[in-house]
Design an enzyme around this catalytic site. Structure first.
Site, mmCIF file in Angstrom:
data_model
loop_
_atom_site.group_PDB
_atom_site.id
_atom_site.type_symbol
_atom_site.label_atom_id
_atom_site.label_comp_id
_atom_site.label_asym_id
_atom_site.label_seq_id
_atom_site.Cartn_x
_atom_site.Cartn_y
_atom_site.Cartn_z
ATOM 1 N N ASP A 80 0.747 -1.324 -0.043
ATOM 2 C CA ASP A 80 0.034 0.165 0.078
ATOM 3 C C ASP A 80 0.835 1.218 -0.057
ATOM 4 O O ASP A 80 0.386 2.391 -0.386
ATOM 5 C CB ASP A 80 -0.893 0.018 1.246
ATOM 6 C CG ASP A 80 -2.200 0.775 0.815
ATOM 7 O OD1 ASP A 80 -2.592 0.555 -0.452
ATOM 8 O OD2 ASP A 80 -2.851 1.174 1.708
ATOM 9 N N GLU A 122 -0.205 10.675 4.969
ATOM 10 C CA GLU A 122 -0.160 9.143 4.902
ATOM 11 C C GLU A 122 1.149 8.620 4.664
ATOM 12 O O GLU A 122 1.351 7.695 5.205
ATOM 13 C CB GLU A 122 -1.375 8.893 3.761
ATOM 14 C CG GLU A 122 -1.841 7.678 3.910
ATOM 15 C CD GLU A 122 -3.299 7.466 3.027
ATOM 16 O OE1 GLU A 122 -4.337 8.287 3.236
ATOM 17 O OE2 GLU A 122 -3.288 6.654 2.003
ATOM 18 N N GLU A 174 -11.082 6.299 -2.089
ATOM 19 C CA GLU A 174 -11.119 6.684 -0.700
ATOM 20 C C GLU A 174 -12.094 6.189 0.306
ATOM 21 O O GLU A 174 -11.978 5.625 1.182
ATOM 22 C CB GLU A 174 -11.261 8.196 -0.580
ATOM 23 C CG GLU A 174 -10.082 8.931 -1.228
ATOM 24 C CD GLU A 174 -8.545 8.955 -0.730
ATOM 25 O OE1 GLU A 174 -8.126 7.940 -0.250
ATOM 26 O OE2 GLU A 174 -8.154 9.837 -0.413
ATOM 27 N N GLU A 244 -9.748 -2.935 -6.195
ATOM 28 C CA GLU A 244 -9.545 -2.956 -4.824
ATOM 29 C C GLU A 244 -9.529 -4.447 -4.367
ATOM 30 O O GLU A 244 -9.098 -5.000 -3.299
ATOM 31 C CB GLU A 244 -10.684 -2.200 -3.990
ATOM 32 C CG GLU A 244 -10.325 -0.593 -4.442
ATOM 33 C CD GLU A 244 -9.117 0.067 -3.257
ATOM 34 O OE1 GLU A 244 -8.868 -0.597 -2.360
ATOM 35 O OE2 GLU A 244 -8.732 1.130 -3.670
HETATM 36 C C1 LIG Z 1 -5.217 0.035 -2.564
HETATM 37 C C2 LIG Z 1 -5.945 1.571 -1.875
HETATM 38 N N1 LIG Z 1 -6.905 2.126 -1.821
HETATM 39 C C3 LIG Z 1 -7.384 3.094 -1.307
HETATM 40 C C4 LIG Z 1 -6.537 3.735 -0.455
HETATM 41 C C5 LIG Z 1 -6.860 5.103 0.472
HETATM 42 N N2 LIG Z 1 -6.270 6.129 0.065
HETATM 43 C C6 LIG Z 1 -5.339 3.297 -0.163
HETATM 44 N N3 LIG Z 1 -4.345 3.726 0.692
HETATM 45 N N4 LIG Z 1 -4.821 2.039 -0.903
#
Ligand SMILES: Cc1ncc(CN)c(N)n1
Length: 255
Positions: A80, A122, A174, A244
């Site tokens: 991520d 983040e 999001e 996702e």
């Molecule tokens: C795969 C993914 N999707 C969404 C997000 C949220 N910004 C994230 N950090 N990573």
């Protein structure tokens, strides 16, 4: 009764959508006022199964049930981090499109700018968390599902992709995280204490309000969009949902 004399022919989405709204209001006149059904609401109802697949994935359920495999969590964390780095230029492109493409009496630019600022935090959070869990970010190799998702984001950066279409992707990306991690914070969840901070990061109320602001932006744009753009935006939503799910799968399988 609500065919409007169309004699069975399928009307274009926008026409059909307006008609559905009208029919609902008409059916309820004198009984109760119905809230207006937005395009995003229509989509979420229509694609509920796919949406739940993304927000209630086994990876998320395993966090919520307290039986997450920590190596799967670490895989997710490293992957991520790479995704978020690719997400930054995408969000910046949405910001540019908002600046150029909306009349912005509604403050789209400020909402999206808030999103860019949050991404700065983040990235710092990922670095701190990686250190805590002993994950070497510099040696992470993006897995196939991650590469494909990042490529998809890159394709949306193109100036040919309309602001409305890109904003739909942004809102969905999001919101899926918000709903997923908020699920892990519900009263009956057994989320391990050491993962609560991660869940708070996206599952907190103010991130939820930010996602609602993105949704309002998207619905305002969709209300004035052509049928062609609405069709492209819906297809984009579906692709985000699929990416996702693949992303969670990748972490869950630890391949
Ligand atoms: C795969 C993914 N999707 C969404 C997000 C949220 N910004 C994230 N950090 N990573």
């Amino acid at each position: 009764m609500c065919d409007g004399g169309n004699q069975g022919k399928k009307p274009a989405f926008k026409t059909q959508f307006k008609k559905q709204q009208f029919c609902r209001n008409w059916l309820h006149t004198g009984i109760q006022m119905q809230a207006k059904i937005t395009v995003t609401e229509t989509w979420l109802r229509k694609h509920r199964h796919l949406y739940d697949g993304a927000t209630r994935h086994p990876f998320i359920r395993s966090i919520r049930d307290g039986n997450i495999d920590i190596s799967a969590f670490k895989t997710w964390l490293g992957q991520d981090y790479i995704f978020v780095r690719a997400f930054v230029p995408f969000v910046a492109s949405v910001l540019t499109k908002a600046y150029k493409g909306s009349d912005d009496g509604n403050g789209d630019v400020e909402v999206i700018l808030g999103g860019v600022a949050a991404l700065h935090d983040e990235i710092s959070w990922f670095k701190k968390e990686a250190f805590k869990w002993g994950v070497q970010l510099s040696s992470i190799v993006p897995q196939k599902a991650n590469q494909e998702y990042c490529r998809f984001l890159e394709s949306l950066i193109s100036p040919e992709v309309e602001y409305t279409v890109a904003a739909v992707a942004f809102w969905a990306i999001e919101t899926i995280y918000q709903e997923s991690f908020a699920h892990c914070l519900e009263d009956d969840s057994k989320t391990p204490p050491e993962l609560k901070e991660t869940c708070q990061r996206w599952g907190n109320e103010s991130f939820g309000e930010y996602c609602n602001s993105l949704r309002n932006i998207v619905d305002r744009q969709l209300e004035k969009a052509s049928d062609d753009v609405i069709t492209k935006a819906e297809a984009t939503l579906l692709r985000v949902l699929e990416h996702e799910v693949d992303f969670w799968n990748m972490s869950h399988r630890r391949t």
